[in-house]
Scaffold this active site. Structure first.
Site, PDB file in Angstrom:
ATOM      1  N   ALA A  32      -0.372 -19.136   8.936  1.00  0.00           N
ATOM      2  CA  ALA A  32       0.923 -18.470   8.730  1.00  0.00           C
ATOM      3  C   ALA A  32       0.676 -16.999   8.401  1.00  0.00           C
ATOM      4  O   ALA A  32       1.196 -16.457   7.419  1.00  0.00           O
ATOM      5  CB  ALA A  32       1.744 -19.159   7.640  1.00  0.00           C
ATOM      6  N   HIS A  34       0.203 -12.921   8.120  1.00  0.00           N
ATOM      7  CA  HIS A  34       1.109 -11.768   8.031  1.00  0.00           C
ATOM      8  C   HIS A  34       0.267 -10.538   7.692  1.00  0.00           C
ATOM      9  O   HIS A  34      -0.969 -10.624   7.598  1.00  0.00           O
ATOM     10  CB  HIS A  34       2.209 -12.014   6.991  1.00  0.00           C
ATOM     11  CG  HIS A  34       1.688 -12.486   5.649  1.00  0.00           C
ATOM     12  ND1 HIS A  34       0.952 -11.683   4.817  1.00  0.00           N
ATOM     13  CD2 HIS A  34       1.785 -13.687   5.020  1.00  0.00           C
ATOM     14  CE1 HIS A  34       0.639 -12.351   3.714  1.00  0.00           C
ATOM     15  NE2 HIS A  34       1.117 -13.572   3.820  1.00  0.00           N
ATOM     16  N   HIS A  37      -2.500 -10.649   5.017  1.00  0.00           N
ATOM     17  CA  HIS A  37      -3.811 -11.140   5.444  1.00  0.00           C
ATOM     18  C   HIS A  37      -4.593 -10.039   6.168  1.00  0.00           C
ATOM     19  O   HIS A  37      -5.796  -9.871   5.951  1.00  0.00           O
ATOM     20  CB  HIS A  37      -3.651 -12.349   6.372  1.00  0.00           C
ATOM     21  CG  HIS A  37      -3.066 -13.557   5.714  1.00  0.00           C
ATOM     22  ND1 HIS A  37      -1.783 -13.980   5.958  1.00  0.00           N
ATOM     23  CD2 HIS A  37      -3.587 -14.430   4.819  1.00  0.00           C
ATOM     24  CE1 HIS A  37      -1.550 -15.077   5.248  1.00  0.00           C
ATOM     25  NE2 HIS A  37      -2.621 -15.362   4.547  1.00  0.00           N
ATOM     26  N   GLY A 149      -6.584 -11.732  -1.844  1.00  0.00           N
ATOM     27  CA  GLY A 149      -5.478 -10.896  -2.294  1.00  0.00           C
ATOM     28  C   GLY A 149      -5.178 -11.061  -3.775  1.00  0.00           C
ATOM     29  O   GLY A 149      -5.301 -12.157  -4.335  1.00  0.00           O
ATOM     30  N   GLU A 150      -4.763  -9.975  -4.405  1.00  0.00           N
ATOM     31  CA  GLU A 150      -4.419 -10.018  -5.827  1.00  0.00           C
ATOM     32  C   GLU A 150      -3.076 -10.683  -6.094  1.00  0.00           C
ATOM     33  O   GLU A 150      -2.735 -10.927  -7.249  1.00  0.00           O
ATOM     34  CB  GLU A 150      -4.435  -8.604  -6.409  1.00  0.00           C
ATOM     35  CG  GLU A 150      -5.838  -8.026  -6.516  1.00  0.00           C
ATOM     36  CD  GLU A 150      -5.867  -6.666  -7.197  1.00  0.00           C
ATOM     37  OE1 GLU A 150      -4.778  -6.070  -7.401  1.00  0.00           O
ATOM     38  OE2 GLU A 150      -6.974  -6.198  -7.524  1.00  0.00           O
ATOM     39  N   SER A 187       4.090 -13.218   1.675  1.00  0.00           N
ATOM     40  CA  SER A 187       3.571 -14.561   1.453  1.00  0.00           C
ATOM     41  C   SER A 187       3.921 -15.426   2.641  1.00  0.00           C
ATOM     42  O   SER A 187       4.972 -15.237   3.276  1.00  0.00           O
ATOM     43  CB  SER A 187       4.191 -15.156   0.180  1.00  0.00           C
ATOM     44  OG  SER A 187       3.969 -16.542   0.104  1.00  0.00           O
TER      45      SER A 187
END
Length: 282
Positions: A32, A34, A37, A149-150, A187
């Site tokens: 998924a 985006h 990423h 990712g944070e 997300s």
């Protein structure tokens, strides 16, 4: 871009790259995809000769079977996104048996208590699932550097702790949260929201920015009350939790200490979709 569809194909590919002495950067995903990423791969591209992605929806980190079933999956779309980005040299798309050759179950980990805070309180066993799949992927891909990712800050801390305790030869880098123009943290779950609800959800980041403004001038109990009041007024949104925690221990605090770094964490359920976000407090 090479598409590696099982463990044997991956192993052959990695052996060839290692023989050529290539430095490998890696960012695993559950698909998924985006722009959030892609920001991981942009960072990886700066520091490595070869950038590898993976797509695997890990069953052992879902506490709710319905959540696993609803998780968005479109591998062909994801492959196209990676190809078009020009950032990724190969993508590993394993089957469950490639990751869990015997039983589909997690190992047990001791993350020095990090797993018991925040998400760990409502999702027992979740981080054992995360640790299991990430450790296995690291052993198969053999990266020099890995990027996370944070937005999932607790997950990032858990993975750093696992690498430390397992003595894995990989450097972990946290990449800042990638946000939509309205500030909403990107997300995969956002894909389940209608556009108008995505727009309304910008209040989450707006609230975190207010918290940063209030930091050190307003008491934490008062900040928590203000945040609760904001979401009491938001139709279709439920504040699951808001807290301020030490960035190193992830333990919640009700008082600011000058020699520590703090971060605000929030979880809001919007039309049944659980959105998480956080912000470092300056």
């Amino acid at each position: 871009m090479e598409v590696l569809k099982n463990r044997k194909v991956l192993q052959d590919f990695i052996e060839r790259q290692k023989e050529m002495g290539k430095r490998i950067g890696f960012a695993p995903t559950m698909g998924a995809l985006h722009n959030g990423h892609l920001s991981l791969y942009e960072e990886a591209r700066k520091e490595n000769d070869l950038v590898i992605s993976s797509i695997f929806v890990n069953p052992t980190q879902f506490n709710n079977p319905e959540d696993l079933e609803k998780y968005p999956r479109d591998v062909n779309r994801d492959i196209l996104i990676l190809q078009n980005s020009g950032l990724v040299d190969a993508v590993y798309i394993p089957e469950v048996a490639d990751i869990y050759p015997e039983k589909t179950e997690s190992q047990s980990y001791d993350f020095d208590g990090l797993e018991n805070e925040m998400e760990g309180k409502s999702r027992p066993g979740h981080f054992n699932g995360v640790g299991t799949v990430v450790e296995e992927l690291f052993r198969q891909v053999q990266p020099d550097n890995a990027y996370f990712g944070e937005k999932d800050f607790q997950q990032l801390a858990i993975i750093k702790k696992m690498v430390e305790k397992k003595h894995l030869p990989v450097k972990i880098t946290g990449v800042p949260i990638y946000r939509a123009e309205n500030g909403l943290a990107l997300s995969s779950r956002n894909q389940r929201l209608h556009e108008d609800r995505k727009e309304a959800s910008k209040v989450i980041y707006e609230t975190l920015k207010k918290v940063n403004d209030w930091f050190r001038t307003v008491s934490i109990p008062e900040i928590k009350e203000r945040v609760a009041d904001i979401f009491d007024d938001q139709k279709g949104m439920k504040l699951e939790y808001f807290l301020i925690a030490d960035e190193n221990t992830l333990q919640e605090t009700d008082f600011f200490y000058k020699d520590r770094n703090f971060r605000a964490f929030i979880v809001v359920v919007v039309d049944g979709v659980r959105l998480i976000d956080n912000i470092h407090l300056d």
